[in-house]
Design a protein around this motif. Structure first.
Motif, mmCIF file in Angstrom:
data_model
loop_
_atom_site.group_PDB
_atom_site.id
_atom_site.type_symbol
_atom_site.label_atom_id
_atom_site.label_comp_id
_atom_site.label_asym_id
_atom_site.label_seq_id
_atom_site.Cartn_x
_atom_site.Cartn_y
_atom_site.Cartn_z
ATOM 1 N N HIS A 92 -4.013 9.348 -14.626
ATOM 2 C CA HIS A 92 -3.402 10.331 -14.822
ATOM 3 C C HIS A 92 -2.493 10.783 -13.599
ATOM 4 C CE1 HIS A 92 -5.879 10.366 -18.301
ATOM 5 N NE2 HIS A 92 -6.982 10.520 -17.449
ATOM 6 N N GLY A 93 -1.521 11.576 -13.810
ATOM 7 C CA GLY A 93 -0.786 12.157 -12.813
ATOM 8 C C GLY A 93 0.706 11.832 -12.591
ATOM 9 N N ARG A 94 1.491 12.435 -11.950
ATOM 10 C CA ARG A 94 2.879 12.144 -11.814
ATOM 11 C C ARG A 94 3.189 10.719 -11.757
ATOM 12 N NH1 ARG A 94 6.769 12.076 -7.694
ATOM 13 N NH2 ARG A 94 5.162 12.295 -6.328
ATOM 14 N N GLU B 191 10.638 1.367 -13.962
ATOM 15 C CA GLU B 191 11.757 0.849 -13.122
ATOM 16 C C GLU B 191 11.938 1.970 -12.123
ATOM 17 O OE1 GLU B 191 14.894 -0.067 -15.668
ATOM 18 O OE2 GLU B 191 13.925 -1.866 -16.461
ATOM 19 N N SER B 192 11.769 3.428 -12.213
ATOM 20 C CA SER B 192 12.004 4.221 -11.145
ATOM 21 C C SER B 192 11.010 4.265 -10.309
ATOM 22 C CB SER B 192 12.224 5.926 -12.003
ATOM 23 O OG SER B 192 12.042 6.745 -10.857
ATOM 24 N N LEU B 193 9.574 4.092 -10.724
ATOM 25 C CA LEU B 193 8.587 3.711 -10.185
ATOM 26 C C LEU B 193 8.478 2.823 -8.955
ATOM 27 C CD1 LEU B 193 5.399 5.201 -9.566
ATOM 28 C CD2 LEU B 193 4.962 3.141 -10.960
ATOM 29 N N PHE B 194 8.895 1.759 -9.488
ATOM 30 C CA PHE B 194 9.022 0.640 -8.764
ATOM 31 C C PHE B 194 10.246 0.548 -7.771
ATOM 32 C CE2 PHE B 194 6.105 -1.214 -11.314
ATOM 33 C CZ PHE B 194 5.625 -2.336 -10.750
ATOM 34 N N ARG B 195 11.451 1.228 -8.137
ATOM 35 C CA ARG B 195 12.565 1.396 -7.252
ATOM 36 C C ARG B 195 12.108 2.273 -5.901
ATOM 37 N NH1 ARG B 195 15.525 2.988 -10.873
ATOM 38 N NH2 ARG B 195 16.312 1.047 -11.620
ATOM 39 N N THR B 196 11.183 3.382 -6.255
ATOM 40 C CA THR B 196 10.872 4.180 -5.270
ATOM 41 C C THR B 196 9.645 3.658 -4.356
ATOM 42 O OG1 THR B 196 11.244 6.236 -6.594
ATOM 43 C CG2 THR B 196 9.673 6.376 -4.638
ATOM 44 N N HIS B 197 8.792 2.917 -4.775
ATOM 45 C CA HIS B 197 7.791 2.218 -4.275
ATOM 46 C C HIS B 197 7.590 0.841 -3.960
ATOM 47 C CE1 HIS B 197 5.656 6.272 -3.969
ATOM 48 N NE2 HIS B 197 5.948 6.372 -5.253
ATOM 49 N N PHE B 198 8.301 -0.017 -4.932
ATOM 50 C CA PHE B 198 8.033 -1.486 -4.778
ATOM 51 C C PHE B 198 9.468 -2.065 -4.932
ATOM 52 C CE2 PHE B 198 4.199 -0.087 -7.063
ATOM 53 C CZ PHE B 198 3.455 0.105 -5.991
ATOM 54 N N PRO C 289 0.718 -1.211 -0.018
ATOM 55 C CA PRO C 289 0.138 0.007 -0.107
ATOM 56 C C PRO C 289 0.920 1.188 0.034
ATOM 57 C CG PRO C 289 0.087 -0.871 2.196
ATOM 58 C CD PRO C 289 1.040 -1.670 1.317
ATOM 59 N N ARG C 290 0.512 2.273 -0.955
ATOM 60 C CA ARG C 290 1.437 3.283 -1.028
ATOM 61 C C ARG C 290 0.400 4.649 -1.246
ATOM 62 N NH1 ARG C 290 4.143 -0.248 0.671
ATOM 63 N NH2 ARG C 290 6.270 -0.958 -0.308
ATOM 64 N N GLY C 291 -0.446 4.699 -0.743
ATOM 65 C CA GLY C 291 -1.327 6.067 -0.826
ATOM 66 C C GLY C 291 -2.151 5.856 -2.204
ATOM 67 N N ASP C 292 -1.732 6.730 -3.132
ATOM 68 C CA ASP C 292 -2.554 6.598 -4.371
ATOM 69 C C ASP C 292 -2.033 5.758 -5.235
ATOM 70 O OD1 ASP C 292 -4.344 8.674 -4.263
ATOM 71 O OD2 ASP C 292 -3.054 10.038 -5.316
ATOM 72 N N ILE C 293 -1.134 4.803 -4.835
ATOM 73 C CA ILE C 293 -0.607 3.611 -5.829
ATOM 74 C C ILE C 293 -0.776 2.344 -4.916
ATOM 75 C CG2 ILE C 293 0.463 4.978 -7.608
ATOM 76 C CD1 ILE C 293 3.107 3.901 -6.611
ATOM 77 N N MET C 294 -0.765 1.299 -5.488
ATOM 78 C CA MET C 294 -0.667 0.127 -4.544
ATOM 79 C C MET C 294 -0.248 -1.081 -5.672
ATOM 80 S SD MET C 294 -4.177 -0.889 -2.946
ATOM 81 C CE MET C 294 -5.788 -0.997 -4.008
#
Length: 435
Positions: free
Chosen positions: A232-234, A247-254, A207-212
């Motif tokens: 939509h969104g950043r 990969e950047s998104l996953f590196r940050t959140h997952f 769970p990461r707020g607006d994404i999960m």
């Protein structure tokens, strides 16, 4: 009686089997290929089979066959951004993860063994006359086909053609709500020795707020993952244009998932994005000639894993109503609708609420405290107190009654907390006055 069912998914195949057991003649049409053929596999979130779904399968003698296809999940494993893990038990029974393709094939095969049941695949519904009733189809070669059964059942999903035809020019209610989030599937393959690369007896949640993201274990050692992001969104789907973006998104959140999915960025971009929709409509029936079942009349967000379970309950309610009113199909279908509608409305409300919990509040200390108090009271008071998720997952309590009971329990906790806070404040004031 002769039934035509449009749609051979979970709801349609299960209903065909149940009607066939009652001695009715049933033909099921579906625009898709036969799920028993490997080439017919489609992308789908894995299914969660709970107590009520198993009870329905058991009534038709299928629970043992189905159990050979499932992976038990005893609780939820929360993954935090640093790779830490926190386990939350589901309680008695848990949830069984099962792949849609395998269960669909099993249901179609079981229904096909009934003398009066047959399936026709690769055949698209093009129209319904609700008053005759009749249904028009087109086969793979473009040939038109018209059938005239006693009853038509729409089991053709959230965008049901049968529903549209049944409600045309009628004073019917219909609402369709989309979330601003969608989902994309990922696949975590098994390790080289065929074993799972994460705990194989839990539902994994990031769970990461607006994404999960969440993942279900499969019997072959793999995991089926669903990535839920805003459109939509950043950090939305439209911002992920390259493999490096993903990969950047996953590196940050997952970060713990990066090493588990080969070529994660390219694989993610190749996958289609699916909507999350809930559907509510009324009525579900027309003059004893047409009825709707499952997602065709009450599609819900998937976050409580109850869509399939509720569809099975629909089917049993429908066949039970036919048995109760053998001389009047209109009375039978009316009974089915009036008994099921309040429960599926309650399920829609709970599913929406559970999405908010998974997305935003599962990390909240206040919510964790409430869940802990719920668990303690459940152990102390036994079945006199039961958390909502446990009632939905581990019992066959009707959804509407489960929601009512959970609402009462929440009110008790709220007022008890306020009373304790007031008592504590009063005690502090008394001590201060003494000084």
């Amino acid at each position: 009686m002769e039934f035509t069912i449009v749609g051979a998914g979970m709801a349609g195949a299960f209903l065909a089997l149940s009607l066939g057991r009652q001695g009715h003649a049933v033909t099921v049409y579906d625009r898709r290929p036969d799920p028993r053929e490997a080439a017919s596999a489609v992308t789908s979130m894995n299914l969660g089979l709970s107590r009520r779904g198993l009870a329905a399968l058991d009534r038709l003698g299928l629970s043992e066959e189905v159990r050979r296809l499932v992976v038990p999940m005893r609780g939820r494993m929360l993954h935090d951004p640093t790779g830490g893990l926190r386990f939350s038990a589901y309680g008695e029974g848990g949830i069984l993860a099962i792949q849609r393709q395998g269960l669909s094939a099993l249901l179609v095969d079981a229904a096909s063994r009934e003398l009066g049941v047959r399936f026709v695949f690769d055949t698209r519904c093009t129209g319904v006359d609700r008053d005759l009733p009749s249904v028009s189809f087109v086969d793979p070669d473009g040939r038109a086909l018209v059938v005239k059964p006693d009853v038509v059942v729409g089991a053709d999903g959230a965008f049901s053609a049968v529903r549209r035809a049944m409600h045309h020019d009628q004073r019917a209610e219909f609402s369709q709500s989309y979330l601003d989030w969608g989902w994309r599937e990922l696949h975590i393959p098994a390790a080289a020795d065929g074993s799972h690369r994460m705990a194989d007896d839990v539902f994994h949640l990031w769970p990461r707020g607006d994404i999960m993201m969440f993942a279900h274990p499969n019997r072959d050692g793999s995991f089926t993952c669903s990535c839920v992001l805003p459109f939509h969104g950043r950090e939305g789907f439209d911002s992920l244009r390259t493999a490096a973006d993903v990969e950047s998104l996953f590196r940050t959140h997952f970060p713990d998932v990066l090493s588990l999915v080969p070529d994660l960025g390219e694989e993610f971009l190749r996958r289609p994005t699916f909507n999350l929709v809930t559907v509510s409509t009324a009525p579900w029936t027309h003059e004893g000639k047409v009825a709707l079942i499952g997602d065709a009349c009450h599609a819900v967000y998937p976050f409580l894993a109850q869509g399939m379970n509720s569809a099975f309950e629909d089917a049993l309610e429908l066949t039970d109503s036919l048995a109760r009113h053998p001389g009047s199909t209109a009375a039978a279908l009316t009974r089915y609708y009036t008994r099921r509608k309040p429960n599926t409305d309650a399920l829609a409300s709970m599913s929406h609420r559970n999405f908010a919990e998974l997305r935003d509040t599962v990390r909240s200390p206040a919510v964790r405290l409430e869940r802990a108090v719920d668990s303690v009271l459940e152990r102390v008071l036994r079945h006199r107190w039961m958390p909502l998720h446990a009632m939905v997952t581990n019992t066959t309590v009707p959804y509407a009654k489960a929601l009512q009971r959970a609402t009462r329990q929440h009110r008790i906790l709220k007022y008890s907390g306020a009373a304790l806070a007031s008592a504590g404040a009063a005690a502090v004031l008394r001590l201060l006055r003494r000084r």
